[in-house]
Design an enzyme around this catalytic site. Structure first.
Site, PDB file in Angstrom:
ATOM      1  N   HIS A  21      -1.671  13.697  -3.710  1.00 50.45           N
ATOM      2  CA  HIS A  21      -0.780  14.039  -4.823  1.00 50.45           C
ATOM      3  C   HIS A  21       0.293  12.974  -5.034  1.00 50.45           C
ATOM      4  O   HIS A  21       0.515  12.519  -6.166  1.00 50.45           O
ATOM      5  CB  HIS A  21      -0.099  15.389  -4.617  1.00 50.45           C
ATOM      6  N   ASP A  60       0.631  -8.881   3.120  1.00 49.17           N
ATOM      7  CA  ASP A  60       1.933  -9.483   3.404  1.00 49.17           C
ATOM      8  C   ASP A  60       1.751 -10.540   4.495  1.00 49.17           C
ATOM      9  O   ASP A  60       0.684 -10.659   5.084  1.00 49.17           O
ATOM     10  CB  ASP A  60       2.953  -8.426   3.801  1.00 49.17           C
ATOM     11  N   ASP A  94       5.261  -2.104  -4.186  1.00 48.09           N
ATOM     12  CA  ASP A  94       4.597  -1.410  -3.087  1.00 48.09           C
ATOM     13  C   ASP A  94       5.654  -0.678  -2.288  1.00 48.09           C
ATOM     14  O   ASP A  94       6.823  -1.072  -2.280  1.00 48.09           O
ATOM     15  CB  ASP A  94       3.856  -2.386  -2.170  1.00 48.09           C
ATOM     16  N   GLN A 147      14.474 -15.096  -1.240  1.00 47.60           N
ATOM     17  CA  GLN A 147      15.370 -14.465  -0.279  1.00 47.60           C
ATOM     18  C   GLN A 147      16.817 -14.824  -0.641  1.00 47.60           C
ATOM     19  O   GLN A 147      17.082 -15.374  -1.687  1.00 47.60           O
ATOM     20  CB  GLN A 147      15.018 -14.900   1.142  1.00 47.60           C
ATOM     21  N   CYS A 159      -4.053  15.772 -10.347  1.00 48.98           N
ATOM     22  CA  CYS A 159      -4.684  15.261  -9.129  1.00 48.98           C
ATOM     23  C   CYS A 159      -5.551  16.341  -8.487  1.00 48.98           C
ATOM     24  O   CYS A 159      -5.489  17.522  -8.853  1.00 48.98           O
ATOM     25  CB  CYS A 159      -3.628  14.765  -8.136  1.00 48.98           C
ATOM     26  N   GLY A 201      13.528  -9.023   0.959  1.00 43.54           N
ATOM     27  CA  GLY A 201      14.839  -8.786   1.551  1.00 43.54           C
ATOM     28  C   GLY A 201      15.647  -7.705   0.877  1.00 43.54           C
ATOM     29  O   GLY A 201      16.878  -7.700   0.965  1.00 43.54           O
ATOM     30  N   GLY A 258       3.297 -10.915   7.427  1.00 45.31           N
ATOM     31  CA  GLY A 258       3.600 -10.548   8.806  1.00 45.31           C
ATOM     32  C   GLY A 258       5.049 -10.778   9.174  1.00 45.31           C
ATOM     33  O   GLY A 258       5.498 -10.376  10.246  1.00 45.31           O
ATOM     34  N   GLY A 259       5.803 -11.414   8.279  1.00 45.99           N
ATOM     35  CA  GLY A 259       7.197 -11.737   8.575  1.00 45.99           C
ATOM     36  C   GLY A 259       8.068 -10.524   8.807  1.00 45.99           C
ATOM     37  O   GLY A 259       8.882 -10.498   9.741  1.00 45.99           O
ATOM     38  N   PHE A 260       7.902  -9.497   7.978  1.00 42.79           N
ATOM     39  CA  PHE A 260       8.743  -8.307   8.119  1.00 42.79           C
ATOM     40  C   PHE A 260       8.463  -7.599   9.438  1.00 42.79           C
ATOM     41  O   PHE A 260       9.384  -7.137  10.114  1.00 42.79           O
ATOM     42  CB  PHE A 260       8.512  -7.350   6.946  1.00 42.79           C
TER      43      PHE A 260
END
EC number: 2.4.2.29
Length: 390
Positions: free
Chosen positions: A354, A92, A272, A195, A312, A222, A94-96
């Site tokens: 898991h 990413d 994600d 955005q 798993c 956003g 780094g903005g968030f």
């Protein structure tokens, strides 16, 4: 490099089956990407990630800039060599994280001035700086620096005028990010981020402007920033399928298993979220039949694994045979309840394995259903099973 091949579409929704080719490998979509904030998916070895089917993971530009820093990262040739992961990585911008600093930062047209949360140093993040950091990280997918439009501003819902101001600056930052990315000769792929807050007309404006810049891929940002669920779902229904069909679409920071399946139906290719790993560490387990709270006393004597249908390592052990198929090599709910009560680190390691396996396997089931042409039936079965309860 980035090549996206659209393999199949679902006639009853906006769902797509695709293949994404990046510098460090091929990714089958739709895909969930585990989050490795500091250069590791918390509690999970790279080998375990590969065994559970992870094809691409995330790294956090802001935190890796803070620690260990670019000099060390550069000495390892980037993030892949540092964390020993040889498949694709998305970072990413780094903005968030900068936005999350709140009063510790000041946002201007030039960029963001802020105090380091590590040692208090005065630092500056701009679109150009973000591109320079991500070039050192050598991530396969680089995100433009954007301003994450909050759901609330100064105690009230962000107005359309406030959201517009934020969106328009992100749009200008997208151009600066693209210019710097090209100047640096970065051989990877840069995504633009749509955005506009909860305002569909602003989302449309942002989308059109980014499409004109011709990014290799696009993200919807956003969302999942404190808004009510129905407003998030409305943006999901509105925006992703309007993005170019021949390019990958990424929904940032979302979400629950239900959100992922809905997102696929809305035309999303990539997801994600920290939810599977964070919830695992806090005792919430995702299963085919609903969510399980391992700290609940009723699990103290339960011989079943977390999810009887799961293969798993936590649920099926080394045999890989699920409880439902007669396997008995997995760890019991009683044992995992005990580990949690005692604060043993193996507990969250196993529950994390898991939860990630569950998310990755869910996406595999989605891909299989799209290939077979029965995504509608798969969605209905998924909802019914999740509603059943554990």
């Amino acid at each position: 490099m980035l090549q996206f091949d659209l393999l199949k579409t679902d006639p009853s929704s906006h769902a797509r089956r695709g293949q994404l080719t990046l510098n460090h490998g091929v990714v089958q979509t739709p895909i969930f990407m585990p989050v490795g904030t500091y250069g590791t998916v918390k509690g999970v070895m790279p080998r375990s990630l590969q065994e559970m089917g992870a094809q691409i993971i995330l790294g956090n530009t802001f935190h890796l800039w803070m620690r260990p820093g670019l000099d060390i990262m550069q000495s390892f040739g980037g993030l892949h060599g540092f964390e020993k992961w040889d498949k694709p990585i998305l970072t990413d911008s780094g903005g968030f994280q900068v936005w999350s600093l709140g009063a510790m930062r000041k946002i201007t047209e030039e960029g963001v001035h802020f105090a380091s949360p590590v040692n208090g140093d005065k630092l500056f993040m701009s679109p150009e700086v973000s591109m320079q950091i991500q070039t050192v990280l050598n991530s396969d997918i680089v995100m433009q620096l954007d301003e994450c439009t909050p759901y609330e501003t100064n105690g009230h819902k962000t107005t359309e005028a406030e959201a517009r101001k934020s969106m328009e600056m992100s749009r200008r930052w997208a151009k600066r990010s693209s210019d710097e990315f090209q100047r640096l000769g970065n051989p990877n792929a840069l995504f633009g981020i749509v955005q506009g807050g909860m305002y569909e007309n602003l989302r449309e404006e942002s989308l059109q402007a980014l499409v004109e810049m011709d990014f290799p891929g696009y993200a919807v940002g956003g969302v999942s920033v404190g808004e009510p669920k129905d407003e998030m779902l409305a943006i999901m229904a509105h925006t992703p399928h309007r993005l170019p069909a021949h390019k990958p679409r990424y929904l940032m920071g979302v979400g629950t298993p239900e959100d992922l399946v809905q997102g696929v139906a809305d035309g999303v290719d990539m997801f994600d979220c920290v939810m599977p790993t964070r919830n695992a560490r806090n005792g919430t387990i995702f299963t085919r039949y609903g969510d399980l709270k391992i700290r609940n006393a009723r699990h103290k004597t339960d011989h079943q694994p977390l999810d009887p249908s799961c293969t798993c390592h936590a649920c099926a052990g080394t045999s890989g045979v699920s409880w439902e198929q007669g396997g008995r090599d997995g760890f019991s709910r009683a044992y995992l309840h005990h580990l949690d009560r005692c604060g043993e680190m193996l507990g969250p390691m196993l529950t994390t394995i898991h939860n990630l396996h569950y998310y990755l396997n869910l996406m595999q089931e989605v891909r299989n259903a799209l290939e077979a042409g029965n995504f509608t039936e798969m969605r209905a079965r998924f909802k019914a099973e999740r509603a059943r309860g554990v």
